[in-house]
Design an enzyme around this catalytic site. Sequence first.
Site, PDB file in Angstrom:
ATOM      1  N   ARG A  71       0.898  -1.229  -0.012  1.00  0.00           N
ATOM      2  CA  ARG A  71      -0.126  -0.006   0.002  1.00  0.00           C
ATOM      3  C   ARG A  71       0.687   1.202  -0.052  1.00  0.00           C
ATOM      4  O   ARG A  71       1.593   1.385   0.728  1.00  0.00           O
ATOM      5  CB  ARG A  71      -1.189   0.037   1.253  1.00  0.00           C
ATOM      6  CG  ARG A  71      -2.207   0.930   0.963  1.00  0.00           C
ATOM      7  CD  ARG A  71      -3.072   0.900   2.000  1.00  0.00           C
ATOM      8  NE  ARG A  71      -3.810  -0.226   2.082  1.00  0.00           N
ATOM      9  CZ  ARG A  71      -4.744  -0.658   3.008  1.00  0.00           C
ATOM     10  NH1 ARG A  71      -5.284   0.288   3.853  1.00  0.00           N
ATOM     11  NH2 ARG A  71      -5.732  -1.481   2.981  1.00  0.00           N
ATOM     12  N   SER A 173      -8.593   0.496   0.137  1.00  0.00           N
ATOM     13  CA  SER A 173      -9.554   0.509   1.052  1.00  0.00           C
ATOM     14  C   SER A 173      -9.866   1.921   1.356  1.00  0.00           C
ATOM     15  O   SER A 173     -10.412   2.456   0.262  1.00  0.00           O
ATOM     16  CB  SER A 173      -9.091  -0.224   2.125  1.00  0.00           C
ATOM     17  OG  SER A 173     -10.213  -0.210   3.175  1.00  0.00           O
ATOM     18  N   ASP A 332     -14.179   0.065  -0.449  1.00  0.00           N
ATOM     19  CA  ASP A 332     -14.015  -1.253  -0.953  1.00  0.00           C
ATOM     20  C   ASP A 332     -15.159  -1.971  -0.364  1.00  0.00           C
ATOM     21  O   ASP A 332     -14.916  -3.365  -0.567  1.00  0.00           O
ATOM     22  CB  ASP A 332     -12.340  -1.645  -0.929  1.00  0.00           C
ATOM     23  CG  ASP A 332     -12.138  -1.994   0.441  1.00  0.00           C
ATOM     24  OD1 ASP A 332     -12.667  -1.327   1.457  1.00  0.00           O
ATOM     25  OD2 ASP A 332     -11.409  -2.899   0.633  1.00  0.00           O
ATOM     26  N   ARG A 335     -15.818  -3.043   4.968  1.00  0.00           N
ATOM     27  CA  ARG A 335     -16.186  -2.497   6.432  1.00  0.00           C
ATOM     28  C   ARG A 335     -17.451  -1.851   6.384  1.00  0.00           C
ATOM     29  O   ARG A 335     -18.090  -1.743   5.353  1.00  0.00           O
ATOM     30  CB  ARG A 335     -15.271  -1.305   6.968  1.00  0.00           C
ATOM     31  CG  ARG A 335     -13.798  -2.135   7.272  1.00  0.00           C
ATOM     32  CD  ARG A 335     -12.909  -0.787   7.732  1.00  0.00           C
ATOM     33  NE  ARG A 335     -11.608  -1.079   8.473  1.00  0.00           N
ATOM     34  CZ  ARG A 335     -10.429  -1.587   7.709  1.00  0.00           C
ATOM     35  NH1 ARG A 335     -10.349  -1.592   6.351  1.00  0.00           N
ATOM     36  NH2 ARG A 335      -9.563  -2.138   8.564  1.00  0.00           N
ATOM     37  N   GLU A 432     -13.528  -7.172  14.335  1.00  0.00           N
ATOM     38  CA  GLU A 432     -12.519  -6.301  14.929  1.00  0.00           C
ATOM     39  C   GLU A 432     -12.915  -5.021  15.205  1.00  0.00           C
ATOM     40  O   GLU A 432     -13.907  -4.581  14.447  1.00  0.00           O
ATOM     41  CB  GLU A 432     -11.288  -6.575  13.975  1.00  0.00           C
ATOM     42  CG  GLU A 432     -11.450  -5.827  12.853  1.00  0.00           C
ATOM     43  CD  GLU A 432     -10.011  -6.021  11.871  1.00  0.00           C
ATOM     44  OE1 GLU A 432      -9.183  -6.254  12.463  1.00  0.00           O
ATOM     45  OE2 GLU A 432      -9.959  -5.308  10.897  1.00  0.00           O
TER      46      GLU A 432
END
Length: 620
Positions: A71, A173, A332, A335, A432
Amino acid sequence: MAAAVATVTPAPEGSGPGMGSRLDQETARWLRWDQNPLTLEAVKRLIAEGNKEELQKCFGSRMEFGTAGLRAPMGAGISRMNDLTIIQTTQGFCRYLEKQFSDLKQRGVVISFDARAHPASGGSSRRFAQLAATTFISQGIPVHLFSDITPTPFVPYTVSHLKLCAGIMITASHNPKQDNGYKVYWDNGAQIISPHDQGISRAIEENLEPWPRAWDVSLIDGSPLLHNPSASIHNDYFEDLKKYCFHRSVNKETKVKFVHTSVHGVGHEFVQSAFKAFDLAPPDAVPQQEDPNPEFPTVKYPNPEEGKDVLTLSFALADKTKAKIVLANDPDADRLAVAEKQDSGEWRVFSGNELGALLGWWLFTSWKEKNQDRSALRDVYMLSSTVSSKILRAIALKEGFHFEETLTGFKWMGNRAKQLIDQGKTVLFAFEEAIGYMCCPFVLDKDGVSAAVISAELASFLATKDMSLSQQLKAIYMEYGYHITKASYFICHDQGTIQKLFGNLRNYDGKNNYPKMCGSFEISAVRDLTTGYDDSRPDKKAVLPTSKNSQMITFTFVNGGVATMRTSGTEPKIKYYAELCAPPGNSDPEQLKKELTELVNAIEENFFQPQKYHLQAKSE
């Protein structure tokens, strides 16, 4: 929570002959190998200008391939995401896969991409995906290349569903708009874990020169090795998702209204399809954010974790349409953030831990209704990362199923879930605190599409009982004990300071002992996952894997508090996560919040010591 992604290790400072020649070597190779006119011209211009500083930034060090792949910003040079570094990375990955799988040419790989683009360097996720596909096809390896943007979870789904050797998702993301990334999945459908990252990294270094057909994207046009899985995977994913719809009749009748935003990312069409699969009326999409736009024009950061700032337009639309619930995906769509309008008229954005509690309770309740046999509980599991709330542990203790925690990051939960499934266990849920949820184990990673529609069904079901999500969350805390959390961070750019700070915690009394107190709070246990120490265990050895490359210490307090301090894999931050877990029946959340605030203040003052170490506090 970010996993280990590409980090740029600076080359040694100084202007010695070694440094100059190394930079000259890298730029000379670039001029020989790069066939993208925009990045090639950019490098030629820097050389002509003698712009050493910018050349050092672009060529001083190569992106390192970590467990979450790469990234970095898009642009010219070996430290950036561009056509040439994508070709080099894919060549290394291809050679590594050839060594690992004798049947790679029969099984192949899947590649997809988000909507990111960087016109200045000619880079885009679509272009990078096509170049990666060209690399594999030039070696006779079948590629399932999506013809259009997809959510990230569609890649691990396709790997598992089609039994492929690997998957690549080109995405950054919710990072800033100039960034892009290269995320890799193994043949088990989960993100890679060590030692694959080191093996791939070595293979990249051994395959830097582009292969003869590397730049010839026309190679994939009409190739018998190129497959477009878009239609069939779209169909099969939503068919599989239907198995997690528990109240179709409620969904058909519900009066609950939803607003959805994809924050200029890929999620819109897929969440609409998910609602259709559940017989829910489609959510109202925020029109300004509905279509993919790599500029992310309406938000400062395209990250729903930032809370109300990203959701301003969603709240405005919901107030207009009288919707009570807002669902927000990151760009993306892996989440999900959820907000609910309270009776006071205020909007409440649930934290990742609160939504984790709601979804965990819901998936267990729905499973229990279908499985009356108590003995089946022996094989039921839920997972969360070690810095996330322990609420699932409390539910598991009372209800009789298993709870396990893993290291931070979905790569660990995905791989552990796959091990359990292969042993015949049922994995109901994993989450998470960084708003990542795995509600359906047919995707062994976080999935914001399934989480969105399952949250919508939960809200619709609760409405039939005249309950809101907030009221249900309170009921969960009343039954299983309040779990109050607070997380934040300090910024620190100096590795030496970080070493000193954590070194001080390991030698708190000058005799190599960890602290026994933090201010007025007594410590009952310490676990150090950097050194592998855990004094709560008879042999003093930690159960979770340890890593000397990152700092992570967890303190358990006599009052029921747990606090973890850790360094970030991707940012110059020392993070902390604190939670106060009360037993069922302690129903004074305000008192618990006050106690947690006092505990956090003590941790900041005594363990972080921001004045001593010159740490910069998170700007609220």
